[in-house]
Design a protein around this motif. Structure first.
Motif, PDB file in Angstrom:
ATOM      1  N   LEU A   6      -6.906  23.582  28.038  1.00 41.83           N
ATOM      2  CA  LEU A   6      -5.492  23.290  27.839  1.00 41.83           C
ATOM      3  C   LEU A   6      -4.660  24.518  28.184  1.00 41.83           C
ATOM      4  O   LEU A   6      -5.032  25.643  27.840  1.00 41.83           O
ATOM      5  N   SER A   7      -3.546  24.302  28.843  1.00 42.77           N
ATOM      6  CA  SER A   7      -2.663  25.402  29.213  1.00 42.77           C
ATOM      7  C   SER A   7      -1.928  25.925  27.982  1.00 42.77           C
ATOM      8  O   SER A   7      -1.861  25.268  26.938  1.00 42.77           O
ATOM      9  N   GLU A   8      -1.373  27.114  28.124  1.00 43.72           N
ATOM     10  CA  GLU A   8      -0.573  27.699  27.042  1.00 43.72           C
ATOM     11  C   GLU A   8       0.580  26.778  26.655  1.00 43.72           C
ATOM     12  O   GLU A   8       0.837  26.540  25.466  1.00 43.72           O
ATOM     13  N   LYS A   9       1.270  26.241  27.649  1.00 42.92           N
ATOM     14  CA  LYS A   9       2.412  25.367  27.388  1.00 42.92           C
ATOM     15  C   LYS A   9       1.987  24.109  26.646  1.00 42.92           C
ATOM     16  O   LYS A   9       2.652  23.675  25.695  1.00 42.92           O
ATOM     17  N   THR A  10       0.864  23.528  27.062  1.00 42.41           N
ATOM     18  CA  THR A  10       0.375  22.311  26.413  1.00 42.41           C
ATOM     19  C   THR A  10       0.027  22.580  24.950  1.00 42.41           C
ATOM     20  O   THR A  10       0.413  21.819  24.053  1.00 42.41           O
ATOM     21  N   ARG A  11      -0.705  23.661  24.701  1.00 40.87           N
ATOM     22  CA  ARG A  11      -1.074  24.002  23.323  1.00 40.87           C
ATOM     23  C   ARG A  11       0.170  24.255  22.470  1.00 40.87           C
ATOM     24  O   ARG A  11       0.252  23.808  21.319  1.00 40.87           O
ATOM     25  N   TYR A  12       1.113  24.973  23.030  1.00 41.13           N
ATOM     26  CA  TYR A  12       2.320  25.299  22.268  1.00 41.13           C
ATOM     27  C   TYR A  12       3.115  24.037  21.930  1.00 41.13           C
ATOM     28  O   TYR A  12       3.609  23.887  20.798  1.00 41.13           O
ATOM     29  N   ASN A  13       3.234  23.130  22.885  1.00 43.33           N
ATOM     30  CA  ASN A  13       3.995  21.898  22.634  1.00 43.33           C
ATOM     31  C   ASN A  13       3.358  21.063  21.528  1.00 43.33           C
ATOM     32  O   ASN A  13       4.059  20.495  20.681  1.00 43.33           O
ATOM     33  N   TYR A  14       2.039  20.976  21.516  1.00 44.18           N
ATOM     34  CA  TYR A  14       1.364  20.258  20.428  1.00 44.18           C
ATOM     35  C   TYR A  14       1.542  20.998  19.106  1.00 44.18           C
ATOM     36  O   TYR A  14       1.683  20.378  18.044  1.00 44.18           O
ATOM     37  N   PHE A  15       1.525  22.321  19.167  1.00 40.68           N
ATOM     38  CA  PHE A  15       1.727  23.138  17.971  1.00 40.68           C
ATOM     39  C   PHE A  15       3.081  22.829  17.339  1.00 40.68           C
ATOM     40  O   PHE A  15       3.187  22.637  16.121  1.00 40.68           O
ATOM     41  N   ILE A  16       4.109  22.780  18.158  1.00 37.78           N
ATOM     42  CA  ILE A  16       5.462  22.497  17.662  1.00 37.78           C
ATOM     43  C   ILE A  16       5.531  21.106  17.040  1.00 37.78           C
ATOM     44  O   ILE A  16       6.193  20.890  16.017  1.00 37.78           O
ATOM     45  N   LYS A  17       4.830  20.155  17.631  1.00 38.59           N
ATOM     46  CA  LYS A  17       4.849  18.778  17.121  1.00 38.59           C
ATOM     47  C   LYS A  17       3.862  18.569  15.970  1.00 38.59           C
ATOM     48  O   LYS A  17       3.764  17.466  15.433  1.00 38.59           O
ATOM     49  N   GLU A  18       3.129  19.636  15.614  1.00 35.41           N
ATOM     50  CA  GLU A  18       2.123  19.580  14.544  1.00 35.41           C
ATOM     51  C   GLU A  18       1.070  18.512  14.833  1.00 35.41           C
ATOM     52  O   GLU A  18       0.686  17.718  13.975  1.00 35.41           O
ATOM     53  N   GLU A  19       0.603  18.520  16.068  1.00 36.48           N
ATOM     54  CA  GLU A  19      -0.444  17.602  16.493  1.00 36.48           C
ATOM     55  C   GLU A  19      -1.668  18.398  16.934  1.00 36.48           C
ATOM     56  O   GLU A  19      -1.566  19.575  17.283  1.00 36.48           O
ATOM     57  N   ASP A  20      -2.804  17.751  16.916  1.00 36.99           N
ATOM     58  CA  ASP A  20      -4.048  18.411  17.291  1.00 36.99           C
ATOM     59  C   ASP A  20      -4.190  18.409  18.811  1.00 36.99           C
ATOM     60  O   ASP A  20      -4.312  17.342  19.421  1.00 36.99           O
ATOM     61  N   PRO A  21      -4.170  19.582  19.453  1.00 34.46           N
ATOM     62  CA  PRO A  21      -4.161  19.634  20.920  1.00 34.46           C
ATOM     63  C   PRO A  21      -5.369  18.968  21.567  1.00 34.46           C
ATOM     64  O   PRO A  21      -5.216  18.153  22.486  1.00 34.46           O
ATOM     65  N   GLU A  22      -6.571  19.315  21.103  1.00 35.98           N
ATOM     66  CA  GLU A  22      -7.778  18.779  21.736  1.00 35.98           C
ATOM     67  C   GLU A  22      -7.911  17.275  21.535  1.00 35.98           C
ATOM     68  O   GLU A  22      -8.281  16.541  22.463  1.00 35.98           O
ATOM     69  N   ILE A  23      -7.616  16.806  20.332  1.00 33.55           N
ATOM     70  CA  ILE A  23      -7.724  15.362  20.083  1.00 33.55           C
ATOM     71  C   ILE A  23      -6.713  14.595  20.927  1.00 33.55           C
ATOM     72  O   ILE A  23      -7.046  13.579  21.557  1.00 33.55           O
ATOM     73  N   MET A  24      -5.480  15.074  20.957  1.00 34.74           N
ATOM     74  CA  MET A  24      -4.447  14.372  21.712  1.00 34.74           C
ATOM     75  C   MET A  24      -4.758  14.356  23.207  1.00 34.74           C
ATOM     76  O   MET A  24      -4.579  13.333  23.883  1.00 34.74           O
ATOM     77  N   GLU A  25      -5.245  15.477  23.737  1.00 40.22           N
ATOM     78  CA  GLU A  25      -5.583  15.523  25.159  1.00 40.22           C
ATOM     79  C   GLU A  25      -6.781  14.635  25.474  1.00 40.22           C
ATOM     80  O   GLU A  25      -6.842  14.000  26.526  1.00 40.22           O
ATOM     81  N   THR A  26      -7.736  14.575  24.549  1.00 39.11           N
ATOM     82  CA  THR A  26      -8.898  13.711  24.759  1.00 39.11           C
ATOM     83  C   THR A  26      -8.484  12.244  24.781  1.00 39.11           C
ATOM     84  O   THR A  26      -8.948  11.464  25.628  1.00 39.11           O
ATOM     85  N   LEU A  27      -7.615  11.869  23.875  1.00 32.33           N
ATOM     86  CA  LEU A  27      -7.128  10.482  23.863  1.00 32.33           C
ATOM     87  C   LEU A  27      -6.358  10.158  25.137  1.00 32.33           C
ATOM     88  O   LEU A  27      -6.422   9.031  25.648  1.00 32.33           O
ATOM     89  N   LYS A  28      -5.644  11.148  25.672  1.00 28.85           N
ATOM     90  CA  LYS A  28      -4.958  10.940  26.952  1.00 28.85           C
ATOM     91  C   LYS A  28      -5.964  10.645  28.063  1.00 28.85           C
ATOM     92  O   LYS A  28      -5.763   9.746  28.889  1.00 28.85           O
ATOM     93  N   ILE A  29      -7.041  11.439  28.091  1.00 32.66           N
ATOM     94  CA  ILE A  29      -8.080  11.241  29.110  1.00 32.66           C
ATOM     95  C   ILE A  29      -8.688   9.849  28.981  1.00 32.66           C
ATOM     96  O   ILE A  29      -8.892   9.136  29.971  1.00 32.66           O
ATOM     97  N   ILE A  30      -8.967   9.451  27.749  1.00 29.27           N
ATOM     98  CA  ILE A  30      -9.572   8.135  27.504  1.00 29.27           C
ATOM     99  C   ILE A  30      -8.636   7.018  27.944  1.00 29.27           C
ATOM    100  O   ILE A  30      -9.054   6.048  28.597  1.00 29.27           O
ATOM    101  N   ASN A  31      -7.368   7.151  27.618  1.00 22.38           N
ATOM    102  CA  ASN A  31      -6.405   6.086  27.926  1.00 22.38           C
ATOM    103  C   ASN A  31      -6.124   5.956  29.418  1.00 22.38           C
ATOM    104  O   ASN A  31      -5.645   4.918  29.879  1.00 22.38           O
ATOM    105  N   LYS A  32      -6.424   7.018  30.183  1.00 23.44           N
ATOM    106  CA  LYS A  32      -6.221   6.951  31.630  1.00 23.44           C
ATOM    107  C   LYS A  32      -7.345   6.210  32.331  1.00 23.44           C
ATOM    108  O   LYS A  32      -7.203   5.800  33.481  1.00 23.44           O
ATOM    109  N   LYS A  33      -8.494   6.074  31.645  1.00 19.35           N
ATOM    110  CA  LYS A  33      -9.650   5.439  32.288  1.00 19.35           C
ATOM    111  C   LYS A  33      -9.514   3.917  32.268  1.00 19.35           C
ATOM    112  O   LYS A  33      -8.897   3.340  31.396  1.00 19.35           O
TER     113      LYS A  33
END
Length: 493
Positions: free
Chosen positions: A466-493
């Motif tokens: 995950l890029s610095e910007k991606t991690r920071y944006n999830y941090f601000i939203k109080e969301e889990d970066p790895e889980i959210m990105e993984t769900l994105k990958i899954i939903n694209k399939k």
């Protein structure tokens, strides 16, 4: 022996320092230094002959640099910290100090009051209850910019994810021990990653009791900290038909048991029956907070996601039992040495399960065993989350996962290596002058040749980062970066 909950992990290949202000005679501290030298040279299993020659010369030079008549324990710590002791111990080695020695020092000082999160070496405000807004990027503290602050607080050289995880969780204590107690902190900061305006403020330090409250109750990250005490945590994402399985330890922590392997198997069997019942298509396994445990559990867990038989091989090696300075050994594998639990008894216990080959003792925990997939093994898509706290046995699982190309690996480079894990049996020394205790592993674990051949890197790096910007944006939203990105990958399939 009771140990403090406020230990300090610093990247010096020995770890966990904390201190009192009592002065000790330098001539006596030199004896402690000699004991550290002897323990390192005789018990560090990864040292070559050349390493030992260089280290011996190094300790002679360091001893000559101790010229003052006396030093506080903090002075002695900083002396060791500033040294470059190439011990080749891994994260299982530690320096500790008893709580009754450390706490008076902490109670007489104040510490930096703001929890921080490290994102790409930036210090981010990790609380909503401070005068500086949540998510602000700290640029300097007491006129020292952050890049220079890193140089003063961490050893020179390349730092890895494990170092930064320890650093962010103990920043305030590291600052106190390395720089001192300024009582007030002048801070410059930016309100966000994209904000260029530099703001200034001054804040007071806080007492240790308040610091503990802040760290326990006011930090935002890690999210769901209470749940991290559980053996496992699960969740099911209906929209993507995804099952989430967080495994926080490979040691059995739920209750006392004589056979943790059977308990783990029951737990996993029940969990994977639930996964099968839900007709799950995607499985997320989260080992980001797993610091290891029973070395037999990684293969057990993998058998529940394996698509074909695989080889499990774990061999332990102890070079010798001629331990130096036995008069200063106070515990063996966390068992206090006394009239009921003797060091010879500890050694004999290990020898009973070992085979002597030459001067070495070999323990075949798992000897090239072929393991078949479980009947209810999951055959769908698997995503493995790893990070700086993924060490020891969880590093082994990660290597098995990558070896068999079982799925995507997402997150940060793991904190521990699967190459020659030092774990299992350890000795605890108490240095006679400084009262520091040293936890030293004496067992080295080796895996199969296939693992080392096909997963040669020292520490496993994810194929999805995950890029610095991606991690920071999830941090601000109080969301889990790895889980959210993984769900994105899954939903694209």
């Amino acid at each position: 022996m009771k140990k403090t909950i406020l230990y300090l992990l610093i990247s010096v290949n020995y770890f966990n320092f904390s201190f009192s202000q009592e002065k000790k005679a330098t001539k006596d501290l030199k004896k402690d230094l000699e004991i550290i030298r002897d323990i390192t040279l005789q018990l560090s299993t990864k040292l070559t002959k050349e390493d030992k020659i260089n280290l011996n010369n190094f300790f002679e030079v360091k001893a000559s640099e101790l010229k003052k008549d006396s030093l506080t324990i903090i002075d002695f710590f900083n002396f060791i910290f500033d040294s470059k002791i190439n011990s080749k111990f891994d994260e299982h080695a530690a320096f500790n100090i008893p709580e009754d020695v450390m706490m008076p020092f902490l109670k007489n000082n104040t510490v930096f009051p703001i929890p921080i999160k490290v994102i790409n070496k930036k210090l981010i405000v990790n609380s909503k209850k401070t005068s500086i807004p949540y998510g602000s990027i700290i640029e300097s503290i007491n006129d020292v910019n952050i890049s220079d602050l890193y140089k003063r607080l961490m050893r020179e050289g390349e730092h890895e994810t494990y170092d930064y995880k320890m650093f962010e969780s103990q920043f305030s204590l590291v600052y106190l021990l390395r720089i001192g107690n300024p009582n007030q902190f002048k801070i410059t900061y930016r309100k966000s990653l994209n904000d260029s305006q530099i703001l200034k403020t001054t804040i007071d330090g806080i007492k240790i009791e308040d610091y503990l409250n802040v760290m326990n109750n006011e930090r935002i990250y890690p999210l769901h900290r209470k749940e991290l005490r559980n053996q496992i945590n699960t969740n099911y994402f209906t929209d993507s038909n995804t099952y989430y399985l967080q495994f926080n330890s490979f040691n059995w922590i739920e209750s006392e048991t004589e056979n943790s392997y059977l308990e783990f198997n029951k737990l996993l069997d029940s969990t994977f029956n639930d996964i099968k019942h839900k007709k799950t298509e995607n499985l997320i396994i989260d080992l980001r907070f797993n610091s290891g445990g029973n070395i037999e559990i990684p293969a057990l867990l993998y058998s529940y996601i394996a698509k074909s038989p695989f080889i499990d091989n774990v061999i332990g090696k102890i070079n010798h039992f001629n331990f130096p300075h036995t008069e200063h050994i106070i515990a063996a594998s966390e068992v206090v040495i006394d009239e009921n639990n003797t060091l010879p008894g500890f050694i004999e216990y290990i020898k009973q399960g070992a085979e002597k080959i030459g001067d070495q003792y070999i323990i075949k925990y798992i000897d090239n065993k072929t393991i078949n997939p479980k009947e209810n093994a999951f055959k769908g898509n698997v995503y493995l989350l790893i990070g700086g706290n993924t060490i020891s046995a969880s590093a082994y699982f990660s290597s098995q996962f990558k070896l068999n190309q079982r799925g995507e690996i997402i997150g940060e480079q793991i904190g521990g290596s699967h190459h020659e894990i030092t774990a299992g049996y350890s000795l605890e020394y108490k240095l006679p002058t400084s009262n520091l205790t040293m936890t030293i592993p004496i067992l080295v674990l080796s895996l199969s040749d296939e693992v080392y051949k096909k997963v040669p890197e020292k520490k496993i790096t994810p194929n999805v980062t995950l890029s610095e910007k991606t991690r920071y944006n999830y941090f601000i939203k109080e969301e889990d970066p790895e889980i959210m990105e993984t769900l994105k990958i899954i939903n694209k399939k």
